[in-house]
Design a protein around this motif. Structure first.
Motif, PDB file in Angstrom:
ATOM      1  N   GLU A   1       0.832  -1.200   0.000  1.00 22.28           N
ATOM      2  CA  GLU A   1       0.000   0.000   0.000  1.00 22.28           C
ATOM      3  C   GLU A   1       0.869   1.254   0.000  1.00 22.28           C
ATOM      4  O   GLU A   1       0.492   2.280  -0.582  1.00 22.28           O
ATOM      5  N   LEU A   2       2.043   1.185   0.649  1.00 20.35           N
ATOM      6  CA  LEU A   2       2.955   2.327   0.653  1.00 20.35           C
ATOM      7  C   LEU A   2       3.388   2.678  -0.767  1.00 20.35           C
ATOM      8  O   LEU A   2       3.434   3.851  -1.143  1.00 20.35           O
ATOM      9  N   SER A   3       3.672   1.649  -1.569  1.00 21.54           N
ATOM     10  CA  SER A   3       4.078   1.885  -2.953  1.00 21.54           C
ATOM     11  C   SER A   3       2.949   2.529  -3.751  1.00 21.54           C
ATOM     12  O   SER A   3       3.175   3.471  -4.523  1.00 21.54           O
ATOM     13  N   LEU A   4       1.733   2.063  -3.556  1.00 18.24           N
ATOM     14  CA  LEU A   4       0.578   2.641  -4.265  1.00 18.24           C
ATOM     15  C   LEU A   4       0.364   4.097  -3.858  1.00 18.24           C
ATOM     16  O   LEU A   4       0.061   4.952  -4.703  1.00 18.24           O
ATOM     17  N   GLN A   5       0.528   4.382  -2.570  1.00 20.86           N
ATOM     18  CA  GLN A   5       0.322   5.753  -2.102  1.00 20.86           C
ATOM     19  C   GLN A   5       1.430   6.678  -2.589  1.00 20.86           C
ATOM     20  O   GLN A   5       1.165   7.841  -2.928  1.00 20.86           O
ATOM     21  N   LEU A   6       2.653   6.181  -2.642  1.00 14.57           N
ATOM     22  CA  LEU A   6       3.757   7.002  -3.156  1.00 14.57           C
ATOM     23  C   LEU A   6       3.566   7.309  -4.640  1.00 14.57           C
ATOM     24  O   LEU A   6       3.870   8.422  -5.092  1.00 14.57           O
ATOM     25  N   GLN A   7       3.067   6.346  -5.402  1.00 15.92           N
ATOM     26  CA  GLN A   7       2.781   6.595  -6.810  1.00 15.92           C
ATOM     27  C   GLN A   7       1.708   7.666  -6.959  1.00 15.92           C
ATOM     28  O   GLN A   7       1.777   8.510  -7.866  1.00 15.92           O
ATOM     29  N   ALA A   8       0.717   7.632  -6.080  1.00 13.57           N
ATOM     30  CA  ALA A   8      -0.334   8.657  -6.115  1.00 13.57           C
ATOM     31  C   ALA A   8       0.245  10.030  -5.814  1.00 13.57           C
ATOM     32  O   ALA A   8      -0.092  11.023  -6.472  1.00 13.57           O
ATOM     33  N   LEU A   9       1.138  10.103  -4.822  1.00 15.87           N
ATOM     34  CA  LEU A   9       1.760  11.373  -4.461  1.00 15.87           C
ATOM     35  C   LEU A   9       2.608  11.912  -5.598  1.00 15.87           C
ATOM     36  O   LEU A   9       2.624  13.122  -5.863  1.00 15.87           O
ATOM     37  N   LEU A  10       3.291  11.013  -6.300  1.00 14.19           N
ATOM     38  CA  LEU A  10       4.185  11.412  -7.398  1.00 14.19           C
ATOM     39  C   LEU A  10       3.413  11.549  -8.711  1.00 14.19           C
ATOM     40  O   LEU A  10       3.790  10.998  -9.738  1.00 14.19           O
ATOM     41  N   CYS A  11       2.302  12.281  -8.648  1.00  9.88           N
ATOM     42  CA  CYS A  11       1.500  12.666  -9.822  1.00  9.88           C
ATOM     43  C   CYS A  11       0.614  11.543 -10.380  1.00  9.88           C
ATOM     44  O   CYS A  11       0.003  11.713 -11.435  1.00  9.88           O
ATOM     45  N   GLY A  12       0.522  10.406  -9.676  1.00 11.16           N
ATOM     46  CA  GLY A  12      -0.282   9.311 -10.201  1.00 11.16           C
ATOM     47  C   GLY A  12      -1.671   9.188  -9.631  1.00 11.16           C
ATOM     48  O   GLY A  12      -2.397   8.237  -9.957  1.00 11.16           O
ATOM     49  N   TRP A  13      -2.099  10.171  -8.810  1.00  8.88           N
ATOM     50  CA  TRP A  13      -3.410  10.043  -8.159  1.00  8.88           C
ATOM     51  C   TRP A  13      -4.590  10.030  -9.128  1.00  8.88           C
ATOM     52  O   TRP A  13      -5.608   9.382  -8.828  1.00  8.88           O
TER      53      TRP A  13
END
Length: 200
Positions: A136-148
């Motif tokens: 889940e940390l990886s998914l949330q970091l991707q969201a933060l890095l413009c992937g939301w």
């Protein structure tokens, strides 16, 4: 042919493909909790989610409990999250065309959204097959890095991670933090990008 009734999906286990729908009260009679399986869904445009309206015929199963057959899912692909994500990306396109934002930044949002959507799809597939999951940390970091935007689209289209309240709250925090950082970056580079003409 049995009479068709409507009800709200009150429970859904997407990894197992079944749940329960609650029929409305009829006069003084309370509604029923009816079992529904994904195989009975006739229009599988998307996966069911809690709160969906279903119409179906009702038959007792082998144990005599009510079970839904020939189920129709009502409602389309749109949601507030999908609409917000698409409007945001369209706004970025407009800002980029006005030369108020560098092209690579729009590209970053589009690329990371695709990557994030694929990550959600892979994680959902892994969950269904009992394989190694994406954290889940990886998914949330991707969201933060413009992937939301891709995360919002994936949650709605794939019905993955959409029922976890804590995960949703963290995702929305990543969304707000990303937008805040974008605004700060654009204001800080206002002179270079020509934003000072609009600010002053």
């Amino acid at each position: 042919m049995n009479q068709r009734v409507k009800g709200k999906l009150i429970e859904w286990q997407d990894d197992r493909g079944f749940g329960f729908v609650q029929t409305p009260q009829n006069g003084g009679t309370s509604g029923q909790r009816v079992f529904v399986h994904i195989k009975q869904l006739r229009n599988q445009r998307r996966r069911p989610r809690v709160g969906d309206t279903l119409s179906f015929e009702q038959l007792p199963d082998a144990r005599g409990n009510p079970s839904a057959i020939r189920v129709t899912l009502h409602g389309g692909w749109w949601s507030a999250g999908v609409l917000f994500a698409l409007l945001f990306l369209l706004a970025l396109c407009g800002v980029t065309l006005l030369r108020l934002m560098p092209d690579w930044l729009l590209g970053a949002y589009l690329l990371m959204s695709v990557i994030t959507f694929i990550s959600y799809a892979r994680d959902k597939s892994a969950a269904l097959k009992g394989r190694w999951r994406i954290s889940e940390l990886s998914l949330q970091l991707q969201a933060l890095l413009c992937g939301w935007p891709g995360a919002l689209l994936a949650r709605h289209c794939l019905r993955h991670k959409s029922s976890k309240t804590r995960f949703s709250l963290v995702l929305y925090l990543m969304l707000l933090l990303n937008i805040a950082l974008l605004i700060i970056a654009l204001l800080a580079a206002g002179g270079y990008l020509g934003l000072d003409k609009f600010i002053h």
